[in-house]
Design an enzyme around this catalytic site. Structure first.
Site, PDB file in Angstrom:
ATOM      1  N   LYS A  13     -50.089  25.138 -52.695  1.00 28.43           N
ATOM      2  CA  LYS A  13     -51.182  24.273 -53.193  1.00 28.43           C
ATOM      3  C   LYS A  13     -51.813  24.864 -54.454  1.00 28.43           C
ATOM      4  CE  LYS A  13     -53.559  24.473 -49.326  1.00 28.43           C
ATOM      5  NZ  LYS A  13     -52.652  25.363 -48.574  1.00 28.43           N
ATOM      6  N   ARG A  88     -60.394  19.426 -45.160  1.00 27.94           N
ATOM      7  CA  ARG A  88     -59.530  20.215 -44.289  1.00 27.94           C
ATOM      8  C   ARG A  88     -59.613  19.787 -42.829  1.00 27.94           C
ATOM      9  NH1 ARG A  88     -58.310  25.084 -47.110  1.00 27.94           N
ATOM     10  NH2 ARG A  88     -57.083  26.486 -45.818  1.00 27.94           N
ATOM     11  N   ARG A 127     -47.342  37.364 -51.466  1.00 24.66           N
ATOM     12  CA  ARG A 127     -48.289  36.826 -52.465  1.00 24.66           C
ATOM     13  C   ARG A 127     -49.233  37.915 -52.983  1.00 24.66           C
ATOM     14  NH1 ARG A 127     -51.875  31.856 -51.059  1.00 24.66           N
ATOM     15  NH2 ARG A 127     -52.270  33.062 -49.180  1.00 24.66           N
ATOM     16  N   ARG A 161     -54.591  39.295 -50.404  1.00 25.31           N
ATOM     17  CA  ARG A 161     -55.777  38.784 -49.716  1.00 25.31           C
ATOM     18  C   ARG A 161     -55.920  39.384 -48.318  1.00 25.31           C
ATOM     19  NH1 ARG A 161     -55.385  32.319 -50.663  1.00 25.31           N
ATOM     20  NH2 ARG A 161     -55.957  32.356 -48.473  1.00 25.31           N
ATOM     21  N   ARG A 172     -54.148  30.870 -39.015  1.00 28.31           N
ATOM     22  CA  ARG A 172     -54.406  29.830 -40.027  1.00 28.31           C
ATOM     23  C   ARG A 172     -53.438  28.655 -39.844  1.00 28.31           C
ATOM     24  NH1 ARG A 172     -53.888  33.523 -45.020  1.00 28.31           N
ATOM     25  NH2 ARG A 172     -53.815  31.592 -46.225  1.00 28.31           N
TER      26      ARG A 172
HETATM   27  P1  AP5 Z   1     -49.923  29.490 -53.041  1.00 18.39           P
HETATM   28  O1  AP5 Z   1     -49.829  28.532 -54.167  1.00 18.39           O
HETATM   29  O2  AP5 Z   1     -50.908  30.599 -53.138  1.00 18.39           O
HETATM   30  O3  AP5 Z   1     -50.104  28.700 -51.635  1.00 18.39           O
HETATM   31  P2  AP5 Z   1     -51.352  27.921 -51.032  1.00 18.39           P
HETATM   32  O4  AP5 Z   1     -50.823  26.679 -50.412  1.00 18.39           O
HETATM   33  O5  AP5 Z   1     -52.434  27.769 -52.067  1.00 18.39           O
HETATM   34  O6  AP5 Z   1     -51.740  28.926 -49.890  1.00 18.39           O
HETATM   35  P3  AP5 Z   1     -53.152  29.458 -49.358  1.00 18.39           P
HETATM   36  O7  AP5 Z   1     -52.814  30.551 -48.400  1.00 18.39           O
HETATM   37  O8  AP5 Z   1     -54.071  29.784 -50.494  1.00 18.39           O
HETATM   38  O9  AP5 Z   1     -53.668  28.221 -48.597  1.00 18.39           O
HETATM   39  P4  AP5 Z   1     -54.798  28.200 -47.569  1.00 18.39           P
HETATM   40  O10 AP5 Z   1     -55.043  26.737 -47.448  1.00 18.39           O
HETATM   41  O11 AP5 Z   1     -54.498  28.921 -46.319  1.00 18.39           O
HETATM   42  O12 AP5 Z   1     -55.963  29.059 -48.285  1.00 18.39           O
HETATM   43  P5  AP5 Z   1     -57.358  28.689 -48.924  1.00 18.39           P
HETATM   44  O13 AP5 Z   1     -57.643  29.672 -49.975  1.00 18.39           O
HETATM   45  O14 AP5 Z   1     -57.457  27.235 -49.226  1.00 18.39           O
HETATM   46  O15 AP5 Z   1     -48.452  30.075 -52.802  1.00 18.39           O
HETATM   47  C1  AP5 Z   1     -48.214  31.084 -51.837  1.00 18.39           C
HETATM   48  C2  AP5 Z   1     -47.165  32.079 -52.389  1.00 18.39           C
HETATM   49  O16 AP5 Z   1     -45.919  31.404 -52.521  1.00 18.39           O
HETATM   50  C3  AP5 Z   1     -47.519  32.636 -53.786  1.00 18.39           C
HETATM   51  O17 AP5 Z   1     -47.154  33.989 -53.843  1.00 18.39           O
HETATM   52  C4  AP5 Z   1     -46.645  31.792 -54.747  1.00 18.39           C
HETATM   53  O18 AP5 Z   1     -46.293  32.539 -55.894  1.00 18.39           O
HETATM   54  C5  AP5 Z   1     -45.447  31.466 -53.870  1.00 18.39           C
HETATM   55  N1  AP5 Z   1     -44.863  30.157 -54.158  1.00 18.39           N
HETATM   56  C6  AP5 Z   1     -45.524  28.983 -54.398  1.00 18.39           C
HETATM   57  N2  AP5 Z   1     -44.659  27.970 -54.604  1.00 18.39           N
HETATM   58  C7  AP5 Z   1     -43.405  28.513 -54.481  1.00 18.39           C
HETATM   59  C8  AP5 Z   1     -42.075  27.980 -54.573  1.00 18.39           C
HETATM   60  N3  AP5 Z   1     -41.846  26.682 -54.833  1.00 18.39           N
HETATM   61  N4  AP5 Z   1     -41.048  28.835 -54.368  1.00 18.39           N
HETATM   62  C9  AP5 Z   1     -41.262  30.153 -54.098  1.00 18.39           C
HETATM   63  N5  AP5 Z   1     -42.493  30.714 -54.006  1.00 18.39           N
HETATM   64  C10 AP5 Z   1     -43.540  29.900 -54.189  1.00 18.39           C
HETATM   65  O19 AP5 Z   1     -58.340  28.927 -47.682  1.00 18.39           O
HETATM   66  C11 AP5 Z   1     -58.543  30.228 -47.175  1.00 18.39           C
HETATM   67  C12 AP5 Z   1     -59.646  30.179 -46.111  1.00 18.39           C
HETATM   68  O20 AP5 Z   1     -60.878  29.679 -46.685  1.00 18.39           O
HETATM   69  C13 AP5 Z   1     -59.397  29.263 -44.914  1.00 18.39           C
HETATM   70  O21 AP5 Z   1     -58.600  29.895 -43.930  1.00 18.39           O
HETATM   71  C14 AP5 Z   1     -60.843  29.005 -44.446  1.00 18.39           C
HETATM   72  O22 AP5 Z   1     -61.347  30.125 -43.744  1.00 18.39           O
HETATM   73  C15 AP5 Z   1     -61.624  28.897 -45.751  1.00 18.39           C
HETATM   74  N6  AP5 Z   1     -61.659  27.512 -46.257  1.00 18.39           N
HETATM   75  C16 AP5 Z   1     -61.116  27.046 -47.414  1.00 18.39           C
HETATM   76  N7  AP5 Z   1     -61.337  25.744 -47.557  1.00 18.39           N
HETATM   77  C17 AP5 Z   1     -62.045  25.349 -46.462  1.00 18.39           C
HETATM   78  C18 AP5 Z   1     -62.556  24.084 -46.030  1.00 18.39           C
HETATM   79  N8  AP5 Z   1     -62.360  22.956 -46.746  1.00 18.39           N
HETATM   80  N9  AP5 Z   1     -63.244  24.045 -44.847  1.00 18.39           N
HETATM   81  C19 AP5 Z   1     -63.460  25.163 -44.146  1.00 18.39           C
HETATM   82  N10 AP5 Z   1     -62.986  26.394 -44.476  1.00 18.39           N
HETATM   83  C20 AP5 Z   1     -62.279  26.479 -45.635  1.00 18.39           C
END
Ligand code: AP5
Length: 220
Positions: A13, A88, A127, A161, A172
């Site tokens: 994402k 979410r 990552r 992270r 998660r």
């Molecule tokens: P990356 O692009 O970083 O993946 P991502 O989908 O953004 O993964 P996240 O782990 O950030 O998602 P998340 O939803 O768990 O975390 P968030 O920060 O939103 O890619 C991952 C890796 O793969 C990278 O190394 C990249 O280089 C590689 N990659 C990407 N595409 C590729 C491809 N095509 N081929 C090969 N490699 C590839 O949330 C974190 C926490 O915040 C949550 O757990 C929660 O506690 C809180 N939070 C956030 N939003 C909310 C909400 N709305 N409500 C409540 N709590 C929330």
């Protein structure tokens, strides 16, 4: 355009949001990044966020919705935005609908990035993100930085992270299946959800996403 990106942790994402937002000239709004910025600044919100994030749990809706709403109402988001990680769960999706209704605007598309669970674990284990908080994302094998531990874009320090341990990632994923996946059905009933396979080269995934957005736009 107003777009929502949905997908499990590690679906890509953040990676895709940076590219799509750049191409479409709209801000990338990530609730995860907003929480991490608060953690870095050691705000009260940041202290609360760290506990939930490290445990792999969601932050309370009230707090998350207020933060996302505030960001969406900034001047740079007037003509569009790309939401990453928000909404979410169904109550956040309903709150977003309410907000959009008040402002007489609508979403254009919800892109559901699909990736197998085994790949998620590999992606998250490797990552590394930039400490500058600028959403620059790397992977030790798939997209390594030119110099180990240093961000290619801004020279910031790369780190892993705290919520990227295997145990927290499993939690998660469980939270994703129980709380977030239902929003895909919610948006399908509104005719907004499009599934994009997120396997393969990053450029190829971006191409699929842009094509899907064009189709959605043409269908209006
Ligand atoms: P990356 O692009 O970083 O993946 P991502 O989908 O953004 O993964 P996240 O782990 O950030 O998602 P998340 O939803 O768990 O975390 P968030 O920060 O939103 O890619 C991952 C890796 O793969 C990278 O190394 C990249 O280089 C590689 N990659 C990407 N595409 C590729 C491809 N095509 N081929 C090969 N490699 C590839 O949330 C974190 C926490 O915040 C949550 O757990 C929660 O506690 C809180 N939070 C956030 N939003 C909310 C909400 N709305 N409500 C409540 N709590 C929330």
């Amino acid at each position: 355009m107003r777009i929502v990106l949905v997908g499990p942790p590690g679906a890509g994402k953040g990676t895709q949001a940076t590219r799509l937002a750049g191409k479409l000239s709209i801000p990338h709004i990530s609730t995860g990044d907003l929480f991490r910025a608060n953690i870095s600044r050691q705000t009260e919100l940041g202290k609360l966020a760290k506990v939930s994030m490290d445990a792999g749990n969601l932050l309370p809706d009230e707090l998350t919705i207020a933060m996302a709403k505030d960001r969406m109402q900034q001047p740079d988001a007037e003509s569009g935005f790309l939401l990453d990680g928000f909404p979410r769960n169904v109550s956040q999706a309903e709150a977003l609908d309410e907000l959009l209704k008040t402002e007489a605007i609508t979403l254009d598309a919800v892109l559901d990035l699909e990736v197998p669970e085994g790949e998620v674990i590999k992606r998250i284990a490797g990552r590394r993100i930039c400490r500058s908080g600028s959403a620059h994302v790397f992977h030790v094998s798939y997209s390594p930085p030119k110099k180990q531990g240093v961000c290619d874009v801004c020279g910031g320090e790369l780190y892993q992270r705290d919520d990227d341990s295997e145990e927290t990632v499993r939690k998660r994923l469980e939270v994703y299946h129980t709380q977030t996946e239902p929003i895909i059905e919610y948006y399908k009933t509104q005719g907004l959800a499009v599934t994009i396979p997120s396997l393969g080269p990053v450029d190829e995934v971006t191409r699929r996403a842009l094509e899907a957005l064009e189709r959605e736009d043409d269908g209006k």
